[in-house]
Design an enzyme around this catalytic site. Structure first.
Site, mmCIF file in Angstrom:
data_model
loop_
_atom_site.group_PDB
_atom_site.id
_atom_site.type_symbol
_atom_site.label_atom_id
_atom_site.label_comp_id
_atom_site.label_asym_id
_atom_site.label_seq_id
_atom_site.Cartn_x
_atom_site.Cartn_y
_atom_site.Cartn_z
ATOM 1 N N LYS A 34 13.353 43.677 2.459
ATOM 2 C CA LYS A 34 12.242 44.572 2.110
ATOM 3 C C LYS A 34 11.107 43.770 1.481
ATOM 4 O O LYS A 34 11.281 42.604 1.123
ATOM 5 C CB LYS A 34 12.730 45.653 1.142
ATOM 6 C CG LYS A 34 13.241 45.125 -0.189
ATOM 7 C CD LYS A 34 13.748 46.239 -1.078
ATOM 8 C CE LYS A 34 14.284 45.674 -2.390
ATOM 9 N NZ LYS A 34 14.701 46.745 -3.325
ATOM 10 N N TYR A 251 -11.236 31.146 -20.305
ATOM 11 C CA TYR A 251 -11.737 32.406 -20.850
ATOM 12 C C TYR A 251 -11.120 32.704 -22.211
ATOM 13 O O TYR A 251 -9.909 32.563 -22.409
ATOM 14 C CB TYR A 251 -11.413 33.556 -19.904
ATOM 15 C CG TYR A 251 -12.276 33.600 -18.668
ATOM 16 C CD1 TYR A 251 -13.654 33.776 -18.758
ATOM 17 C CD2 TYR A 251 -11.704 33.480 -17.406
ATOM 18 C CE1 TYR A 251 -14.445 33.819 -17.616
ATOM 19 C CE2 TYR A 251 -12.485 33.529 -16.254
ATOM 20 C CZ TYR A 251 -13.848 33.696 -16.365
ATOM 21 O OH TYR A 251 -14.621 33.748 -15.237
#
Length: 367
Positions: A34, A251
């Site tokens: 999956k 950042y």
């Protein structure tokens, strides 16, 4: 070309399937593919897992893709059918749906498939996610056996804590006590249960994460289980910065140097599938040496400590996870799981197949 790429080894995946089969004994093995084979690519997984007895997927679309690729082995639909209209497709494609709620039984009573289906009947043994209550087993099994559209029934459950100290006994014992009297085949083992609890093996096993070379446990590394990493995420340093004591990087300037140091900027960020929340200190390998990330992960870049890598510079090889750096280690540092990291590989990341099975050559993550 931007230097980031994921190398995927079909040989490693095939090896991991052999490990699963050794633990499974006489039981048959569903390779769980999956989520695009946990980010590794459905077609690649199909070639690597050719020795599996069947495949387990989530959706009808995934199952149809497998049939279009020539798969003629059993395909298990892990969440079953979502509406009555999918019954015909299950019959046409010879799929084995998981039945886990009463409406699915209603649909099968109201709409008989063109050919009788093999089904997995799921019972909730304590995870409280999908499945009929164990207390209703007699009524539910009798109802399913009476359906003209059902050919064979396998009983099924799923473990909530096979990967931790609580174990499986608290679920397995009531499951077996309630259902053994029906004389039907059964399936319960996922990767963790298969590798640690042989009493869970039953008639079918459903290994997932172990097939891709990650450990289902937090206390045992994949290498200790004999597993090989299937995916290695690689990139390169594209810039080097020299920081003075007190200077920050990235950042928010969340990391500040406490002494002069060099930092490498790597072409990999959260838009590539690297975890944005990975903190300073998340392991990374530069030129074969293990070091750490610095500061916040950006969309397209992250920064690494070059203090222990004096020869590193622009073009130096970086391993984000995989060969030489277990994905489980990165996941643990980032407060997530290897499942999430592997499944999150972004479509923009080129994929290079390595090993003997390289028919697909070079592609991208969504192939």
């Amino acid at each position: 070309m931007r230097p980031i790429k994921a190398s995927i080894s079909a040989d490693a995946m095939a090896h991991n399937l052999r490990v699963a089969r050794r633990h499974a004994g006489a039981a048959r093995v569903f390779a769980v593919v999956k989520a695009n084979a946990y980010g590794h690519g459905l077609s690649r997984a199909l070639r690597a897992f050719g020795a599996a007895d069947g495949f387990a997927v989530l959706t009808l679309e995934e199952a149809a893709s497998l049939r279009q690729m020539g798969v003629d082995k059993p395909i298990l639909l892990l969440e079953g059918i979502f509406d009555a209209g999918e019954i015909a497709a299950c019959a046409e494609l010879d799929l084995w749906p998981v039945l886990h709620h009463a409406r699915q039984l209603d649909w099968l009573e109201q709409q008989r498939p063109a050919r009788a289906l093999e089904v997995f009947l799921k019972f909730d043994s304590g995870m409280h996610r999908l499945g009929f209550p164990l207390a209703e087993h007699a009524e539910v099994v009798a109802r399913v056996r009476a359906l003209a559209g059902v050919a064979r029934v396998t009983l099924m459950t799923h473990f909530a804590q096979a990967d931790d100290s609580a174990g499986v006994a608290w679920q397995l014992q009531p499951f077996r006590e309630a259902l053994d009297g029906h004389g039907l085949p059964w399936s319960s083992a996922n990767s963790a249960a298969l590798m640690r609890y042989p009493e869970t093996v039953g008639d079918w096993v459903r290994p997932g994460i172990m097939l891709y070379g990650a450990s289902p446990f937090t206390d045992v590394p994949a290498s200790g289980l004999g597993l090989e990493p299937a995916m290695t995420l690689r990139s390169e340093i594209i810039a080097v910065q020299t920081l003075a004591a007190g200077e920050g990087i990235g950042y928010g300037q969340t990391f500040r140097a406490d002494k002069p140091m060099r930092a490498g900027v790597v072409a990999c960020g959260y838009a590539d599938g690297y975890p944005r929340h990975a903190p300073t200190g998340t392991p990374v390998v530069v030129d074969g040496r293990r070091t750490r990330t610095l500061g916040r992960v950006s969309m397209d870049m992250l920064c690494v400590d070059l203090s222990e890598c004096p020869a590193a510079g622009v073009g130096s090889a970086v391993v984000l996870w995989g060969d030489g750096l277990p994905v489980d280690d990165v996941a643990a540092a980032a407060g997530t799981s290897s499942y999430e990291l592997l499944c999150a590989l972004a479509p923009r990341v080129p994929i290079e197949e390595v090993g003997r099975n390289q028919e697909a050559g070079r592609g991208f993550g969504n192939e």
